[in-house]
Structures are given as C-alpha cells and as structure tokens.
Design a protein around this motif. Structure first.
Motif, mmCIF file in Angstrom:
data_model
loop_
_atom_site.group_PDB
_atom_site.id
_atom_site.type_symbol
_atom_site.label_atom_id
_atom_site.label_comp_id
_atom_site.label_asym_id
_atom_site.label_seq_id
_atom_site.Cartn_x
_atom_site.Cartn_y
_atom_site.Cartn_z
ATOM 1 N N GLU A 38 0.831 -1.206 0.000
ATOM 2 C CA GLU A 38 0.000 0.000 0.000
ATOM 3 C C GLU A 38 0.862 1.251 0.000
ATOM 4 O O GLU A 38 0.549 2.238 -0.668
ATOM 5 C CB GLU A 38 -0.924 -0.018 1.223
ATOM 6 C CG GLU A 38 -2.021 1.030 1.145
ATOM 7 C CD GLU A 38 -3.087 0.811 2.200
ATOM 8 O OE1 GLU A 38 -3.213 1.687 3.076
ATOM 9 O OE2 GLU A 38 -3.770 -0.230 2.134
ATOM 10 N N LEU A 85 2.128 1.763 -3.555
ATOM 11 C CA LEU A 85 1.101 2.305 -4.437
ATOM 12 C C LEU A 85 0.827 3.778 -4.126
ATOM 13 O O LEU A 85 0.642 4.598 -5.038
ATOM 14 C CB LEU A 85 -0.179 1.481 -4.306
ATOM 15 C CG LEU A 85 -0.135 0.077 -4.927
ATOM 16 C CD1 LEU A 85 -1.331 -0.746 -4.481
ATOM 17 C CD2 LEU A 85 -0.092 0.167 -6.444
ATOM 18 N N LEU A 127 -4.454 -6.129 -8.371
ATOM 19 C CA LEU A 127 -3.101 -6.153 -8.909
ATOM 20 C C LEU A 127 -2.785 -7.438 -9.666
ATOM 21 O O LEU A 127 -1.906 -7.449 -10.516
ATOM 22 C CB LEU A 127 -2.091 -5.928 -7.786
ATOM 23 C CG LEU A 127 -2.054 -4.485 -7.260
ATOM 24 C CD1 LEU A 127 -1.180 -4.392 -6.027
ATOM 25 C CD2 LEU A 127 -1.560 -3.529 -8.332
ATOM 26 N N LEU A 169 6.453 -3.504 -8.909
ATOM 27 C CA LEU A 169 5.766 -4.057 -7.742
ATOM 28 C C LEU A 169 6.624 -5.060 -6.977
ATOM 29 O O LEU A 169 6.440 -5.261 -5.782
ATOM 30 C CB LEU A 169 4.454 -4.717 -8.177
ATOM 31 C CG LEU A 169 3.312 -3.768 -8.530
ATOM 32 C CD1 LEU A 169 2.139 -4.542 -9.101
ATOM 33 C CD2 LEU A 169 2.863 -2.985 -7.305
ATOM 34 N N ASP A 216 -3.739 9.489 -3.029
ATOM 35 C CA ASP A 216 -2.829 8.353 -3.025
ATOM 36 C C ASP A 216 -3.298 7.197 -2.149
ATOM 37 O O ASP A 216 -3.349 6.051 -2.579
ATOM 38 C CB ASP A 216 -1.408 8.793 -2.638
ATOM 39 C CG ASP A 216 -1.336 9.458 -1.257
ATOM 40 O OD1 ASP A 216 -2.405 9.699 -0.668
ATOM 41 O OD2 ASP A 216 -0.203 9.709 -0.802
ATOM 42 N N ARG A 270 -5.689 -2.295 -4.745
ATOM 43 C CA ARG A 270 -4.762 -3.315 -4.257
ATOM 44 C C ARG A 270 -5.187 -4.724 -4.672
ATOM 45 O O ARG A 270 -4.379 -5.532 -5.105
ATOM 46 C CB ARG A 270 -4.638 -3.222 -2.742
ATOM 47 C CG ARG A 270 -3.675 -4.247 -2.162
ATOM 48 C CD ARG A 270 -3.433 -4.006 -0.692
ATOM 49 N NE ARG A 270 -2.523 -4.995 -0.144
ATOM 50 C CZ ARG A 270 -2.056 -4.969 1.091
ATOM 51 N NH1 ARG A 270 -2.411 -3.991 1.899
ATOM 52 N NH2 ARG A 270 -1.235 -5.915 1.521
ATOM 53 N N THR A 307 -7.879 2.299 -11.643
ATOM 54 C CA THR A 307 -7.047 3.498 -11.530
ATOM 55 C C THR A 307 -7.611 4.641 -12.365
ATOM 56 O O THR A 307 -7.696 5.791 -11.901
ATOM 57 C CB THR A 307 -5.604 3.193 -11.966
ATOM 58 O OG1 THR A 307 -5.103 2.087 -11.209
ATOM 59 C CG2 THR A 307 -4.704 4.398 -11.755
ATOM 60 N N ALA A 348 -4.783 3.560 -3.435
ATOM 61 C CA ALA A 348 -4.004 2.370 -3.109
ATOM 62 C C ALA A 348 -4.907 1.274 -2.565
ATOM 63 O O ALA A 348 -4.798 0.104 -2.934
ATOM 64 C CB ALA A 348 -2.919 2.708 -2.090
#
Length: 738
Positions: free
Chosen positions: A12, A15, A39, A85, A28, A36, A49, A32
C-alpha cells in the motif's frame, strides 16, 4: 537500496508513493486501497485506476508478468511515474530493445521513479491490444475451471513486455451478448479465441456476430486455439482464411503473432500454426514442449474463479510419454516436465486469494497428462517429488493424472517396483489427494487395439497397489468402441464390476509385502474392500470418439465404418461393426448426457470440498455410477438373455425389469423406431429407480454442504429432475447402427 525504496515498505505504501509521484497526492491512499486487490488482474487495475483518478485509459499501463509487474501512470506528456511491484530495479527489467531505447529513468536503480517515455516505446507498451476469449456452455458445465489456456497466453505476451491483454472468460458471468459488447466497446488489435470439445457452435456464432469487425481492412487479427480448433484447423481456415490456427502449445504462437503485428516477423515465421497460403493450407515448424519452458499462467481470473465456486488448475508438465491410438498427438506433443521453483512463486500469489475464500478447499488440480513422465537417471521421479513437496509446503493438497505403467511394469524387477511403491507413498504423504489413470479397458484385445502398451493384468496390479497405499484413484474407461465384438463388451462389463481390484489401505504392510500381496490371488482376498471397480470410473458408459487425425480413426475408416465429420467434437461420426453394440452405445450416451450436468456439478464439488462434505458428494456420485452399470447390464440382457448380466450389489436379476421387458429383444435388425421406443422405455424405467435411490443421498449432501453450494446443487438437481427427454448434448446422433 535507494531512498525511495527505503520508504516503500508495504504494497500500500508503494502504491501511495506511486500515485503521489504522478501528481495525485490527495488521492494516493484512497486509490491504493481501491486497486490493491486488482493487482493480479492488470485490466482491472487499469480500469480501477482510471476511474479513481478520472484519467483516460491511455494514461495508465500495467506491463510484465505477475511476478515482475511494472505500473506506469502518466504525469504529463511523455513524463510518467513507474513502479516495479516486485521491488526490483526498473532499469534491470527485460525491456524489449525498441522500448528500452526510449526509456529514460530518473533513477534506473530504484523500484519507483519518474521516466521519460518516447513515442515508439509508448506505442509498443500499449499496443497491440489483445482480447483473449474462452468459451463455455453453462448448461452442460455448471461450475467453472480456471482458464489455463488463455491465462498461459496472457503470460507469454506480458513476459515480452509489450502490448496489453484482457481475458474474457464465459465461465465467469459472460454470455455471448456480453462478450460481443465488450469486444465492440473499445478498439483492439488481436482477437484470440480458445475452443474445446462441444464449443464449435459458440465459436461459429461469435465469429458470425463479429464478421463486420473482423472483415475490415485494418480489423483485428484472428487467432484460434484450443484442442477443438487444432483438430478442426482445415475446416476453420476454409471459413476464416485470414485466421491463424495454433496447432500446439499457444505461447510461442502468440509471442510471434505480436511480433508479426508489429511488422517484425513474417506470417510464415509464426511458430506452431496452420494458415491459408495462396492455394493451400501451410504448416509452420512446431516448438517441442521441452523447448518452451515458461508454462505458468497469469492470475487475472483466479479471484473470479473462486468467487464462482470454481476449481483451480495448473500444470507441471505437458504432453505424454506414449501415443494411444485414439489420441491425435500432434497438438499435445511429447512429454516435458517443468521445475518446482517457478511453482513456488506462483503459489505465493495464489495463496492469499484462497485465504479470502475459506469455504474453498485449498486444492490444486494439476492437469498434466502424465505427472511423472520419463525416468532417466531419476530426474523425472525427483521432479515429481519436488513438485509434490512444493505444493504441500504451500498448504495445498492436489490432484493429477498418470499412466498405469508408472505403477507397475511386467518387465521390471522387484527392486523397480519397490522404488515405485515408495515414490507413490511419498506423493500421498505430500498432499496427493487423488490421481486419474487412463485404464480404458480390462480386456487385452481392446487394450492392444487402443495401443495402450499395458495389459488387463497390469491394470489389476496397479489398481491394487494404489488402493493398498490409500491413494484415491479415478479411472477413465472406454466402454464401447466401434471395432469391438460382443464377447469383448461382455468381458469389459464384467471387468467394471469386479470386486477383487480395490484394496482397503494397508499401512501396516511394508513395501515388499504390498508388492507380493497384489500378485497373490488367495492372500489378497483378506484385504479387499469388496466394492465394484466401476465406482472409480470417472464417467461411466463412455463411447470411443473417432478424433480427427487419430490412428484409431484410420482403422475405422479402413473398416468402412466412418461417416460425416462432427465439428463440435473434432471427430468423425462412425457406426459400429456390431449393430447391437451401436444401439447400446447410442442409448448409453443418451443416459450419460441426461445425467451429465448433475454429475459434473457433483464432480466439481468433489474438487473444492473436504471431510464430511466431500464424502457425501462422493456417495451421491457412486449412486449415479451404480445406476449406469445396471443400465448397461440391462442393455446386454436384452441382447443375450443371460441373467448373470443383471447381478448387482443387491443380488440377482430385478424381477420388475424382467416382467416389463422380458418380451423384448435387442437384435439390431429391427427398425430404429421400434428399438428406440423400447430403449426409451428402458431409460425411463432406470431413471425412475435412480430418482428414488438418489433422493436420500441428495438430502444428505444438502445437509452437509455450505449454503452457497446447496443453492447451486438444488438448481442443478431441479433441472435434472424435471428433464424428460433423451436428446444428445452434441447432435447429430452419433454411433447409431446401420
């Protein structure tokens, strides 16, 4: 470690820092949390997003496979924020040369950095847009399987770090209308469709709906794959001459298709395909299974599969060590095994998804044709052991498939068999939950015709060994084949009913004692479960399918028994050498199809349940198998009037059946209408018995299953209970006598 990496300790945090670097500091932490869980699914991540930040799709990219995914978010113009990532340096990612030449990272040694992206790099990272579609008949297969085929292809593209892939699986809430809407909803460059047996109608309908789109001069390229497309390649290329059809593992094909789209490769250089040339269908070189090592899937659809109560599938090997006569090996290839370390990484990503679905048993179904494989200097056995340990240490039980000759080989000595018993014992201790074996027959002449390279006695010893070890087994078994004699069918029927094949688990015996026991026809009686072998047959009453390009089909053609091509199953219809067997096969298939959806639902529940739930489901499936075996015995009795063919768990012949059907005889020479009327009455008679006997089992299963599964089972049960017709799932009618 760079200062940025030192501050980015959790996913987190990473991100949040990524979004902040792109100029969205206020959003932000919220973003995140929102993205999450998406992903593992790059398409879902991009959509989430873009929605959260109110940005166009072109401003967000996710590239690379799951273990080294890189996220890119446009700041402005050619300036982007980039996040690895995995935490590995962005500059060390295997960017393709045309992309790498136009990437200028502010800090290439960091996992988070700004980057200037040139126009060619941006084009190749974002294009081609690829849609991969997996087809599905929900009415026949109520519960999903994780779509390995399209998931493997997605990985092949993403490993190359170019293009964007979205997976559309009809198992997961999409019908053809929804698929068409998704495909027309936004531009794309390549359409890949995976089709397996029974899905030709869906393939034809979808392509028909998209004819205008695919027919445009600059329309999407069409790639067809899967077992059915490989068998029907020539037929498909007549209707869709601009398509390419994969004739083997699809990953090398898809990699080359992307390069071809970019203009880096000629069409004739695309590996593993059939395509239409100027005058003929051309075939390009095939990549052997041992030459392409990255067989692992992307995990876009794992979460959705479990949400739909589906089964998780992986594979640790491809191909088989032998070619049976009924199997066209061209698209499957020769056996190659793959190592456990990559599986460890994959399971680390899958595990947390299972944690979110505690009602689903932590079981993986390895769809290997042959799990152990070639045994040269012990490498194959060690590989199998390593895979088992990896699965077990990751908290998963597992199922797979293997050949009988991996358990027993008449030409090998006692020491060889002792080692094999030890291997299977260790696999069981390391989480082997069940194993499928292609027994196919208990008649030597049939096994020879099938080119199985095993004997009936060998099957017996292998079954006894495995059950003595306490390994639950499933077996495939072909009851009818077009070239069989009535004597072979009777012998095969009696083999299915044998009660001297399965042992109770005997952990008290040493390896050497178990090896000796399975061959001792007197001593073995002390350890028998006294249950019929057919309880271990996955699907009862199966008939041979004369698959296109198979050696068995060539024998059927030489005998003059082959008829028209059935594209939906990638086979030729065929009649039987003995017309009576043809009639029995036809109605056995109608029985199978009538009960298939209910049986498939139960089979799916077997794979995702444990303990009391699992045992209740298996008892219900055993009742279905017992009824199928009784149906076959009655069909044989109508031909031969041999009362021994009617014996069952409950004793001698059913008097009610004999009173009802005694005047009838199945000779194969009567008119189709007369035979069909009698056989339909027999099927109704058998079904009435089954409904009565199954009701109690159904109630017991419903009392043990979790509520969500009860709802699915009740829906399947209701459809089955209300159905009154005896039509086939895949018409036209197959294997009827002439």
């Amino acid at each position: 470690m760079s200062p940025v990496e030192a501050d980015v300790r959790t996913l987190e945090d990473r991100l949040s820092s990524f979004v902040s670097l792109a100029g969205h500091a206020d959003d932000d932490r919220v973003l995140a949390r929102a993205v999450r869980r998406s992903l593992l699914n790059p398409s879902a991540f991009v959509a989430a997003t873009c929605s959260a930040l109110r940005r166009p799709a072109g401003d967000v990219l996710a590239v690379g496979p799951v273990e080294r995914r890189v996220l890119l978010l446009r700041r402005s113009g050619s300036s982007w924020a980039a996040l690895s990532l995995s935490g590995s340096p962005l500059g060390e990612q295997p960017w393709p040369p045309a992309v790498s030449a136009e990437l200028d990272f502010a800090d290439p040694g960091a996992a988070l950095s700004t980057v200037e992206v040139g126009p060619e790099a941006e084009f190749r990272l974002s294009r081609p847009v690829i849609k991969l579609v997996s087809l599905y008949h929900e009415e026949n297969f109520p519960l999903p399987r994780f779509p390995l085929g399209i998931s493997d292809l997605a990985r092949a593209v993403r490993v190359a770090m170019t293009g964007q892939v979205e997976l559309l699986d009809m198992q997961l809430g999409l019908d053809l209308d929804a698929v068409e809407a998704r495909l027309r909803g936004e531009p794309f460059d390549i359409l890949g469709i995976s089709a397996t047996f029974g899905q030709h109608d869906l393939l034809a309908e979808l392509l028909g709906r998209l004819a205008d789109l695919l027919g445009e001069p600059d329309g999407p390229r069409l790639v067809l794959g899967g077992s059915l497309c490989a068998l029907n390649a020539d037929l498909l290329l007549k209707s869709y001459p601009d398509a390419v059809v994969a004739r083997g593992a699809g990953e090398p094909t898809m990699i080359d298709v992307v390069e071809h789209w970019h203009g880096d490769l000629a069409k004739e250089q695309i590996r593993n395909i059939r395509y239409r040339g100027d005058d003929t269908i051309e075939i390009t070189p095939k990549v052997a299974n041992k030459e392409y090592r990255d067989i692992w899937p992307e995990l876009d659809l794992v979460e959705r599969t479990l949400e739909y109560h589906g089964v998780m599938q992986l594979e640790s090997s491809r191909g088989c060590t032998h070619a049976c006569s009924f199997c066209p090996r061209e698209h499957k290839g020769i056996w190659a095994g793959y190592e456990a370390p990559d599986l460890t990484r994959l399971l680390a990503d899958i595990g947390p998804v299972y944690d979110r679905h505690p009602e689903i048993a932590r079981k993986i179904f390895l769809v290997d044709e042959e799990f152990i494989g070639h045994d040269r200097r012990g490498e194959a056995l060690q590989r199998a052991a390593d895979v088992a340990v990896t699965l077990n240490q990751s908290g998963f039980r597992w199922e797979t498939s293997s050949r009988v000759d991996q358990v027993h080989r008449p030409k090998e000595d006692a020491a060889w068999h002792h080692r094999r018993i030890d291997v299977w014992r260790k696999l069981r201790l390391n989480g082997l939950d069940r194993c499928l074996f292609g027994v196919e027959s208990g008649v030597d002449s049939i096994l020879k015709r099938f080119n199985k390279h095993v004997t009936a006695e060998q099957n017996v010893y292998a079954i006894r060994t495995l059950t003595g070890l306490g390994i639950p087994i499933r077996c495939t078994y072909i009851t009818f084949d077009q070239l069989m004699t009535m004597d072979e069918l009777i012998e095969s029927y009696r083999f299915q009913g044998r009660r001297d094949l399965t042992l109770r688990p005997v952990p008290e015996l040493t390896t050497e004692e178990l090896f000796d026991l399975v061959r001792d026809e007197q001593e073995v009686k002390r350890y028998l479960r006294d249950r019929p072998f057919y309880e271990h047959i996955s699907y009862m009453l199966v008939s041979m399918e004369c698959l296109l390009r198979s050696p068995y089909l060539r024998r059927v053609e030489q005998a003059g028994l082959a008829r028209d091509v059935l594209p939906s199953m990638g086979r030729r219809n065929a009649v039987f050498q003995d017309p009576r067997i043809g009639r029995m096969s036809d109605w056995a298939q109608r029985w199978v199809d009538h009960n298939f959806s209910l049986d498939y639902t139960l089979k799916s529940f077997e794979k995702v349940t444990t303990g009391q739930e699992n045992e209740a489901v298996r008892r219900m499936r055993r009742a279905l198998k017992t009824s199928a075996y009784a149906f076959l015995g009655r069909l044989l009795w109508l031909c031969l009037r041999d009362d021994s063919l009617l014996s069952s768990d409950e004793g001698p012949a059913d008097a009610a059946f004999k009173r009802e059907f005694g005047p009838w005889a199945l000779t194969g020479t009567e008119s189709d209408a007369a035979d069909d009327d009698m056989l339909a009455r027999l099927a109704d008679f058998n079904l009435a018995e089954l409904r009565s006997s199954l009701q109690g089992e159904f109630d017991r299963v419903c009392s043990t299953l979790v509520p969500t599964r009860v709802a699915l089972l009740r829906e399947s049960w209701q459809r089955w209970y209300e159905r009154t017709d005896w039509t086939l799932i895949n018409p036209p009618e197959q294997c009827v006598a002439e």
